[in-house]
Scaffold this motif. Structure first.
Motif, short mmCIF file in Angstrom:
data_model
loop_
_atom_site.label_atom_id
_atom_site.label_comp_id
_atom_site.label_asym_id
_atom_site.label_seq_id
_atom_site.Cartn_x
_atom_site.Cartn_y
_atom_site.Cartn_z
N THR A 36 0.84 -1.19 0.00
CA THR A 36 0.00 0.00 0.00
C THR A 36 0.88 1.24 0.00
O THR A 36 2.06 1.18 0.35
N GLU A 46 -4.14 9.45 3.31
CA GLU A 46 -4.88 8.53 2.45
C GLU A 46 -4.02 7.31 2.12
O GLU A 46 -2.87 7.44 1.73
N ARG A 95 -3.96 3.57 -0.05
CA ARG A 95 -4.61 2.71 -1.05
C ARG A 95 -3.61 1.68 -1.54
O ARG A 95 -2.39 1.91 -1.48
N GLU A 134 -3.76 1.63 -8.19
CA GLU A 134 -3.36 2.79 -8.99
C GLU A 134 -3.15 2.44 -10.45
O GLU A 134 -2.96 3.32 -11.28
#
Length: 137
Positions: A119, A127, A129, A134
């Protein structure tokens, strides 16, 4: 195209899709679960002149090899001037980023994460993700 019994593959980055990262950077994902990798991810990021990515951390170790150009590797608040062929190791959770040191030439890195579920957490916003998220349309 996940493979249960991978036999190995050869990848051709110049024929693969590059995904916009923002800030003048594009990423080409290479080795990952889609081709059968189970323990690491890697790919290339191409930076335009003067481009930089935001300060961030990961949930695993990362190594970055500068393939082309000149850069500044900012790792845990320290800036290091690097040239093609130089390589970094960044422990899990350490803030870092790469900056193209040239305002006229491009720059290219090869990155490797020590987990397929790596991540990225942006320092400025918090944030988080998955890196693989991506690279989707």
């Amino acid at each position: 195209m996940t493979t249960e019994n991978p036999k190995g593959v050869v990848l051709y980055p110049d024929r693969m899709k590059a995904y916009e990262r923002g800030g003048g950077a594009r990423t080409i994902p290479l080795v990952g679960p889609a081709i059968g990798a189970r323990s690491f991810l890697n790919g290339m990021t191409i930076f335009g002149p003067g481009a930089a990515i935001p300060l961030h951390t990961h949930n695993c170790e990362e190594s970055v090899l500068l393939l082309e150009g000149s850069a500044i590797a900012e790792i845990d608040g320290e800036r290091h001037e690097i040239k093609a062929g130089d390589i970094s190791w960044i422990p899990e959770g350490v803030p870092h980023r790469f900056i193209n040191a040239s305002n006229t030439e491009g720059m290219k890195i090869l990155w490797t994460y020590a987990r397929v579920d790596a991540t990225r957490t942006l320092v400025e916003t918090g944030e988080t993700r998955p890196v693989l998220a991506e690279h989707k349309d």
